[in-house]
Each structure stands twice: as C-alpha cells, then as structure tokens.
Design a protein around this motif. Structure first.
Motif, mmCIF file in Angstrom:
data_model
loop_
_atom_site.group_PDB
_atom_site.id
_atom_site.type_symbol
_atom_site.label_atom_id
_atom_site.label_comp_id
_atom_site.label_asym_id
_atom_site.label_seq_id
_atom_site.Cartn_x
_atom_site.Cartn_y
_atom_site.Cartn_z
ATOM 1 N N LEU A 1 0.820 -1.209 0.000
ATOM 2 C CA LEU A 1 0.000 0.000 0.000
ATOM 3 C C LEU A 1 0.854 1.258 0.000
ATOM 4 C CD1 LEU A 1 -2.695 -1.039 2.631
ATOM 5 C CD2 LEU A 1 -2.884 -1.082 0.150
ATOM 6 N N GLY A 2 0.247 2.351 -0.455
ATOM 7 C CA GLY A 2 0.904 3.648 -0.385
ATOM 8 C C GLY A 2 2.199 3.677 -1.169
ATOM 9 N N ASP A 3 3.174 4.354 -0.585
ATOM 10 C CA ASP A 3 4.486 4.525 -1.208
ATOM 11 C C ASP A 3 5.556 3.710 -0.483
ATOM 12 O OD1 ASP A 3 3.485 6.467 -3.058
ATOM 13 O OD2 ASP A 3 3.554 7.973 -1.469
ATOM 14 N N VAL A 4 5.193 2.517 -0.039
ATOM 15 C CA VAL A 4 6.103 1.704 0.767
ATOM 16 C C VAL A 4 7.426 1.474 0.047
ATOM 17 C CG1 VAL A 4 6.466 -0.591 1.750
ATOM 18 C CG2 VAL A 4 4.339 0.618 2.176
ATOM 19 N N ARG A 5 7.376 1.139 -1.210
ATOM 20 C CA ARG A 5 8.637 0.883 -1.929
ATOM 21 C C ARG A 5 9.544 2.110 -1.903
ATOM 22 N NH1 ARG A 5 5.346 -2.639 -5.222
ATOM 23 N NH2 ARG A 5 6.317 -4.697 -5.325
ATOM 24 N N ALA A 6 8.988 3.282 -2.188
ATOM 25 C CA ALA A 6 9.794 4.512 -2.216
ATOM 26 C C ALA A 6 10.337 4.852 -0.831
ATOM 27 C CB ALA A 6 8.971 5.674 -2.764
ATOM 28 N N VAL A 7 9.516 4.686 0.199
ATOM 29 C CA VAL A 7 9.964 4.982 1.565
ATOM 30 C C VAL A 7 11.077 4.021 1.977
ATOM 31 C CG1 VAL A 7 9.260 4.980 3.991
ATOM 32 C CG2 VAL A 7 7.815 6.099 2.273
ATOM 33 N N VAL A 8 10.912 2.748 1.681
ATOM 34 C CA VAL A 8 11.946 1.765 2.029
ATOM 35 C C VAL A 8 13.230 2.052 1.253
ATOM 36 C CG1 VAL A 8 12.568 -0.681 1.858
ATOM 37 C CG2 VAL A 8 10.352 -0.018 2.812
ATOM 38 N N ALA A 9 13.112 2.404 -0.008
ATOM 39 C CA ALA A 9 14.305 2.746 -0.794
ATOM 40 C C ALA A 9 14.999 3.976 -0.206
ATOM 41 C CB ALA A 9 13.928 2.986 -2.256
ATOM 42 N N ALA B 1 18.779 4.195 1.327
ATOM 43 C CA ALA B 1 19.764 5.086 0.698
ATOM 44 C C ALA B 1 20.188 6.233 1.607
ATOM 45 C CB ALA B 1 19.188 5.648 -0.602
ATOM 46 N N ASP B 2 19.224 6.859 2.271
ATOM 47 C CA ASP B 2 19.502 8.092 3.009
ATOM 48 C C ASP B 2 19.663 7.917 4.515
ATOM 49 O OD1 ASP B 2 19.193 9.216 0.521
ATOM 50 O OD2 ASP B 2 17.239 10.118 0.935
ATOM 51 N N TRP B 3 19.229 6.800 5.037
ATOM 52 C CA TRP B 3 19.282 6.546 6.482
ATOM 53 C C TRP B 3 19.914 5.164 6.723
ATOM 54 C CZ3 TRP B 3 16.527 10.126 9.700
ATOM 55 C CH2 TRP B 3 15.779 11.077 8.994
ATOM 56 N N PRO B 4 21.114 4.919 6.218
ATOM 57 C CA PRO B 4 21.681 3.565 6.275
ATOM 58 C C PRO B 4 21.911 3.035 7.688
ATOM 59 C CG PRO B 4 23.341 5.146 5.591
ATOM 60 C CD PRO B 4 22.029 5.881 5.611
ATOM 61 N N ASP B 5 22.044 3.919 8.674
ATOM 62 C CA ASP B 5 22.276 3.460 10.042
ATOM 63 C C ASP B 5 20.989 3.272 10.844
ATOM 64 O OD1 ASP B 5 25.029 3.443 9.595
ATOM 65 O OD2 ASP B 5 25.204 5.563 10.150
ATOM 66 N N ALA B 6 19.851 3.610 10.242
ATOM 67 C CA ALA B 6 18.572 3.447 10.947
ATOM 68 C C ALA B 6 18.246 1.967 11.110
ATOM 69 C CB ALA B 6 17.450 4.139 10.181
ATOM 70 N N PHE C 1 16.456 -5.342 -4.373
ATOM 71 C CA PHE C 1 16.545 -6.174 -3.173
ATOM 72 C C PHE C 1 15.156 -6.617 -2.721
ATOM 73 C CE2 PHE C 1 16.401 -1.754 -1.814
ATOM 74 C CZ PHE C 1 15.488 -1.749 -0.773
ATOM 75 N N ALA C 2 15.131 -7.691 -1.932
ATOM 76 C CA ALA C 2 13.878 -8.169 -1.353
ATOM 77 C C ALA C 2 13.449 -7.211 -0.248
ATOM 78 C CB ALA C 2 14.058 -9.573 -0.786
ATOM 79 N N LEU C 3 12.162 -6.953 -0.136
ATOM 80 C CA LEU C 3 11.646 -6.063 0.895
ATOM 81 C C LEU C 3 12.165 -6.465 2.270
ATOM 82 C CD1 LEU C 3 9.783 -3.758 1.803
ATOM 83 C CD2 LEU C 3 7.898 -5.409 1.804
ATOM 84 N N GLY C 4 12.196 -7.743 2.552
ATOM 85 C CA GLY C 4 12.658 -8.227 3.850
ATOM 86 C C GLY C 4 14.089 -7.850 4.173
ATOM 87 N N ASP C 5 14.905 -7.616 3.154
ATOM 88 C CA ASP C 5 16.304 -7.230 3.370
ATOM 89 C C ASP C 5 16.443 -5.830 3.948
ATOM 90 O OD1 ASP C 5 17.081 -9.693 2.405
ATOM 91 O OD2 ASP C 5 17.628 -8.938 0.411
ATOM 92 N N ALA C 6 15.377 -5.050 3.915
ATOM 93 C CA ALA C 6 15.430 -3.679 4.444
ATOM 94 C C ALA C 6 15.291 -3.640 5.963
ATOM 95 C CB ALA C 6 14.317 -2.838 3.814
ATOM 96 N N PHE C 7 14.940 -4.751 6.571
ATOM 97 C CA PHE C 7 14.643 -4.772 7.997
ATOM 98 C C PHE C 7 15.735 -5.453 8.805
ATOM 99 C CE2 PHE C 7 10.703 -4.721 5.573
ATOM 100 C CZ PHE C 7 10.169 -3.523 6.027
ATOM 101 N N ASP C 8 15.951 -4.928 9.996
ATOM 102 C CA ASP C 8 16.908 -5.492 10.941
ATOM 103 C C ASP C 8 16.219 -6.651 11.665
ATOM 104 O OD1 ASP C 8 18.249 -5.916 13.530
ATOM 105 O OD2 ASP C 8 19.370 -4.089 13.059
#
Length: 166
Positions: free
Chosen positions: A31-39, A43-48, A74-81
């Motif tokens: 939903l929404g802009d999830v892909r853009a927000v995750v990207a 890219a911009d908050w690598p330490d978050a 990348f897989a969406l799951g790769d964006a999460f700690d």
C-alpha cells in the motif's frame, strides 16, 4: 493476511506485476508509497534500525511475502533489521517491548506507522512517535511524521486529517 486467513487462501504466493497472488488467486499489494519509503530509508538513512510490528495469524505467509516483494534490486525483507522484526499474534505493545529489548533503542527514538488507530494509541503511550496511515505509508504521512518526530506521548500523527485526533 488476516482477511486471507479467514478463507484459508494464502501461500505459496506468486508474483504478478506489482502484486503477489495467493493460491486462491487473491492479489496482495504493497500500500501507499512503501517501496519509495523503504528505498529512501536504505539510501539516506543507512544506520537506521528499520523494523516491523505485524499482528497476523499467518506469520509464515508474511515472511514469505517479505522475501518475494521487491524494492529496486533487493527483497523487501532485506530492508529490515532481524532484531526489530516482530510478526506474531501478540499485541503491538508486546512487539515494541521486544524490539526495544533486542535493539536497546529507547521508545522515544522510535517511529511507527500503522493503519489501525487502536494499535497506535496503545504504542504511543510507550513514548513511540506514531503515525496513522489507513491507506498505507505514503509520502505525505512519511514526511509529516518525520517533521513531527518526536511527538508527545498520546499524539498520533495524521489522525487529525481523518477527524480522529486524540
């Protein structure tokens, strides 16, 4: 997930355009802009530390979708700690307590988006900045929540737009 689980129609999921399709032919979309927000986060908050708090009867289905949905290369799951991923039937408060314990991040340093106001009202009382996004995280609520961070406990960013303030 919860709507699918009532009908027993879920995994395995297969890609079809921007959607994943369940074994019963039901499309699941981001939903929404999830892909853009995750990207942007990547890219911009690598330490978050980016996490998930998801209440579902079907955690395995949710995990499968995280691996199958793609964001850029990348897989969406790769964006999460992994320390901050809570996918279970437990309450969102329990999820956040475990995330805080696993990551040592204080609640006041967390930002949470959800489509259910009850979840947000419970989590904001922990001190987490919470944002209401009934149609998914879009660019507008993402920017509004960043600007409001940190929000006072009890406030839900974006709720006023729906006439649902405190």
């Amino acid at each position: 997930m919860y709507m699918m689980s009532w009908r027993g129609a879920g995994a395995p999921f297969v890609p079809k355009g921007d959607a994943m399709v369940s074994q019963a032919g039901e499309a699941v979309t981001l939903l929404g802009d999830v892909r853009a927000v995750v990207a942007e986060l990547r890219a911009d908050w690598p330490d978050a530390v980016v996490g998930i708090s998801s209440r579902t009867d079907e955690p395995a289905w949710a995990r499968e979708l995280l691996e199958k949905f793609r964001v850029e290369d990348f897989a969406l799951g790769d964006a999460f700690d992994a320390r901050a991923v809570q996918i279970s039937k437990d309450s969102k408060v329990a999820h956040f307590e475990r995330i805080a314990a696993a990551t040592s991040i204080p609640f006041e340093d967390m930002l949470f988006f959800d489509n259910e106001l009850g979840n947000l009202r419970a989590v904001t009382m922990l001190g987490v900045t919470c944002a209401y996004c009934p149609e998914g995280v879009d660019d507008a609520i993402w920017r509004e929540a960043l600007a409001a961070f940190p929000a006072p406990a009890g406030d839900v960013v974006g709720a006023d737009a729906y006439g649902l303030g405190r």
